[in-house]
Design an enzyme around this catalytic site. Sequence first.
Site, mmCIF file in Angstrom:
data_model
loop_
_atom_site.group_PDB
_atom_site.id
_atom_site.type_symbol
_atom_site.label_atom_id
_atom_site.label_comp_id
_atom_site.label_asym_id
_atom_site.label_seq_id
_atom_site.Cartn_x
_atom_site.Cartn_y
_atom_site.Cartn_z
ATOM 1 N N SER A 146 0.690 -1.141 0.059
ATOM 2 C CA SER A 146 0.487 -0.055 -0.091
ATOM 3 C C SER A 146 0.913 1.043 0.114
ATOM 4 O O SER A 146 2.308 0.925 0.315
ATOM 5 C CB SER A 146 -0.799 0.026 1.261
ATOM 6 O OG SER A 146 -1.511 1.333 1.315
ATOM 7 N N TYR A 159 -0.922 -0.466 10.068
ATOM 8 C CA TYR A 159 -1.840 -1.378 9.026
ATOM 9 C C TYR A 159 -0.494 -1.046 8.022
ATOM 10 O O TYR A 159 0.369 -1.668 7.748
ATOM 11 C CB TYR A 159 -2.760 -0.938 8.070
ATOM 12 C CG TYR A 159 -2.738 -1.732 6.800
ATOM 13 C CD1 TYR A 159 -3.710 -2.428 6.802
ATOM 14 C CD2 TYR A 159 -3.042 0.061 6.405
ATOM 15 C CE1 TYR A 159 -3.838 -2.609 5.398
ATOM 16 C CE2 TYR A 159 -3.100 0.119 4.653
ATOM 17 C CZ TYR A 159 -3.677 -1.270 4.521
ATOM 18 O OH TYR A 159 -3.649 -1.941 3.248
ATOM 19 N N LYS A 163 2.519 -2.594 6.081
ATOM 20 C CA LYS A 163 2.944 -2.897 4.859
ATOM 21 C C LYS A 163 4.284 -2.464 3.561
ATOM 22 O O LYS A 163 5.000 -2.524 3.518
ATOM 23 C CB LYS A 163 1.884 -1.472 4.347
ATOM 24 C CG LYS A 163 0.181 -2.538 4.004
ATOM 25 C CD LYS A 163 -0.416 -3.443 3.607
ATOM 26 C CE LYS A 163 -1.004 -4.278 2.414
ATOM 27 N NZ LYS A 163 -1.523 -4.954 2.046
HETATM 28 N N1 NAP Z 1 -8.413 -0.474 -1.763
HETATM 29 C C1 NAP Z 1 -7.261 0.056 -1.268
HETATM 30 O O1 NAP Z 1 -8.020 1.186 -1.498
HETATM 31 C C2 NAP Z 1 -6.409 -0.078 -0.769
HETATM 32 C C3 NAP Z 1 -5.589 0.621 -0.871
HETATM 33 C C4 NAP Z 1 -3.679 -0.264 -0.902
HETATM 34 C C5 NAP Z 1 -3.171 -1.429 -0.384
HETATM 35 N N2 NAP Z 1 -4.478 -2.072 -0.615
HETATM 36 C C6 NAP Z 1 -4.460 -3.181 -0.558
HETATM 37 O O2 NAP Z 1 -5.450 -4.729 -1.279
HETATM 38 C C7 NAP Z 1 -5.089 -5.570 -0.792
HETATM 39 C C8 NAP Z 1 -6.623 -5.915 -1.111
HETATM 40 O O3 NAP Z 1 -7.398 -5.100 -0.965
HETATM 41 P P1 NAP Z 1 -8.887 -4.418 -1.295
HETATM 42 O O4 NAP Z 1 -9.245 -3.171 -1.671
HETATM 43 O O5 NAP Z 1 -9.012 -5.751 -2.689
HETATM 44 O O6 NAP Z 1 -10.253 -5.534 -0.076
HETATM 45 P P2 NAP Z 1 -11.317 -6.958 -0.304
HETATM 46 O O7 NAP Z 1 -12.379 -5.549 -1.596
HETATM 47 O O8 NAP Z 1 -11.547 -6.084 0.876
HETATM 48 O O9 NAP Z 1 -10.990 -7.637 0.027
HETATM 49 C C9 NAP Z 1 -10.219 -8.326 0.513
HETATM 50 C C10 NAP Z 1 -10.011 -9.676 0.414
HETATM 51 O O10 NAP Z 1 -9.186 -10.520 1.345
HETATM 52 C C11 NAP Z 1 -10.111 -11.716 1.832
HETATM 53 N N3 NAP Z 1 -9.510 -12.035 3.388
HETATM 54 C C12 NAP Z 1 -9.071 -10.334 4.153
HETATM 55 N N4 NAP Z 1 -8.647 -11.588 5.390
HETATM 56 C C13 NAP Z 1 -8.196 -12.576 4.988
HETATM 57 C C14 NAP Z 1 -7.447 -13.428 5.194
HETATM 58 N N5 NAP Z 1 -6.975 -13.060 6.741
HETATM 59 N N6 NAP Z 1 -7.154 -14.314 4.644
HETATM 60 C C15 NAP Z 1 -7.196 -14.230 3.717
HETATM 61 N N7 NAP Z 1 -8.056 -13.978 2.899
HETATM 62 C C16 NAP Z 1 -8.475 -12.843 3.774
HETATM 63 C C17 NAP Z 1 -11.460 -11.260 1.576
HETATM 64 O O11 NAP Z 1 -12.480 -12.473 1.974
HETATM 65 P P3 NAP Z 1 -12.893 -13.136 2.595
HETATM 66 O O12 NAP Z 1 -13.799 -11.982 3.806
HETATM 67 O O13 NAP Z 1 -13.725 -14.149 1.591
HETATM 68 O O14 NAP Z 1 -11.532 -13.736 3.242
HETATM 69 C C18 NAP Z 1 -11.061 -10.499 0.726
HETATM 70 O O15 NAP Z 1 -11.499 -11.790 -1.058
HETATM 71 C C19 NAP Z 1 -5.255 -5.592 0.509
HETATM 72 O O16 NAP Z 1 -3.594 -6.318 0.618
HETATM 73 C C20 NAP Z 1 -4.467 -3.984 0.714
HETATM 74 O O17 NAP Z 1 -3.919 -3.633 2.220
HETATM 75 C C21 NAP Z 1 -6.422 -1.828 -0.916
#
Ligand code: NAP
Length: 253
Positions: A146, A159, A163
């Site tokens: 991130s 967090y 990261k």
């Molecule tokens: N969205 C943003 O703005 C943003 C920005 C920077 C970085 N990121 C990073 O991008 C990545 C994906 O995020 P996203 O935004 O796509 O989130 P999201 O839409 O909420 O999806 C999160 C995914 O992770 C799974 N998950 C959650 N806890 C877990 C665990 N303990 N073990 C295995 N799976 C788990 C969830 O499914 P289940 O609930 O079925 O487990 C879901 O498939 C993350 O690493 C996040 O830190 C996101």
Amino acid sequence: MKNPFDLSGKVALITGASKGIGEAIARIYAASGASVVVSSRKMEAVEPVAQAIRNEGGQATAIACHMGNVTDITNLVNQSLAIYKTIDIVVNNAATNPVFGPVVNTTEDAFDKIINVNVKGPFELAKQVYPLLKEKKSGSIINISSVGGLRPEHGLGLYSVSKAALISLTKVLAKEWGDDNIRANVICPGLIKTKFSEALWSNDKIMNVMMKSLPMKRVGTPEEIAALALYLASDASAYSTGAVFTADGGFTI
Ligand SMILES: NC(=O)c1ccc[n+]([C@@H]2O[C@H](COP(=O)([O-])OP(=O)(O)OC[C@H]3O[C@@H](n4cnc5c(N)ncnc54)[C@H](OP(=O)(O)O)[C@@H]3O)[C@@H](O)[C@H]2O)c1
């Protein structure tokens, strides 16, 4: 000329793939010819994604795995190998953030949870796949960090720490495994419209402040991160390892 983004014959394992960025990565990999293992904690959440990919003519299998649980990770690797016989690409995308606020209020329990899922899980998965990739003299590990790992965010202290550790882990793996032709790269997304970040993009007050300084004046989409993850999985990025790629609309400038 061979398409350098083609993943035909490759097997990719993607954590946190039931929605958001992970789902978009699974879909673009499958559309590019890879067989994909779609994983998250809940089987009922990942099976529909795998089914949708199969309906579109792709190869996909759903396997449940909590990334904070080493036994689950071993099972994920073993089951994937039982089905596809090999693994070529690992995307450590799953993450958790159970707390918001100053670090002084973060409990030991929350600390352990964040580090277990966001750092120890990716380390464990990469370590378990390593012997196979080493034998093949080929592999690509993609970690989803991130912009918070580069510049800590207010309220997202631990967090951000996790990261930053993931960025460092990526560089360590790249350094130690480069000689085996195993590449490790990290993506630092800015604000992407998913469930994970809903508290931010659905808050007009936060958005108004953020958009004043964000060069591209918009949040990103999961597909915009997935396209970068495709580059890093494919031969197109054959000489990139240990690299930190931002996709943040200019946030970190
Ligand atoms: N969205 C943003 O703005 C943003 C920005 C920077 C970085 N990121 C990073 O991008 C990545 C994906 O995020 P996203 O935004 O796509 O989130 P999201 O839409 O909420 O999806 C999160 C995914 O992770 C799974 N998950 C959650 N806890 C877990 C665990 N303990 N073990 C295995 N799976 C788990 C969830 O499914 P289940 O609930 O079925 O487990 C879901 O498939 C993350 O690493 C996040 O830190 C996101």
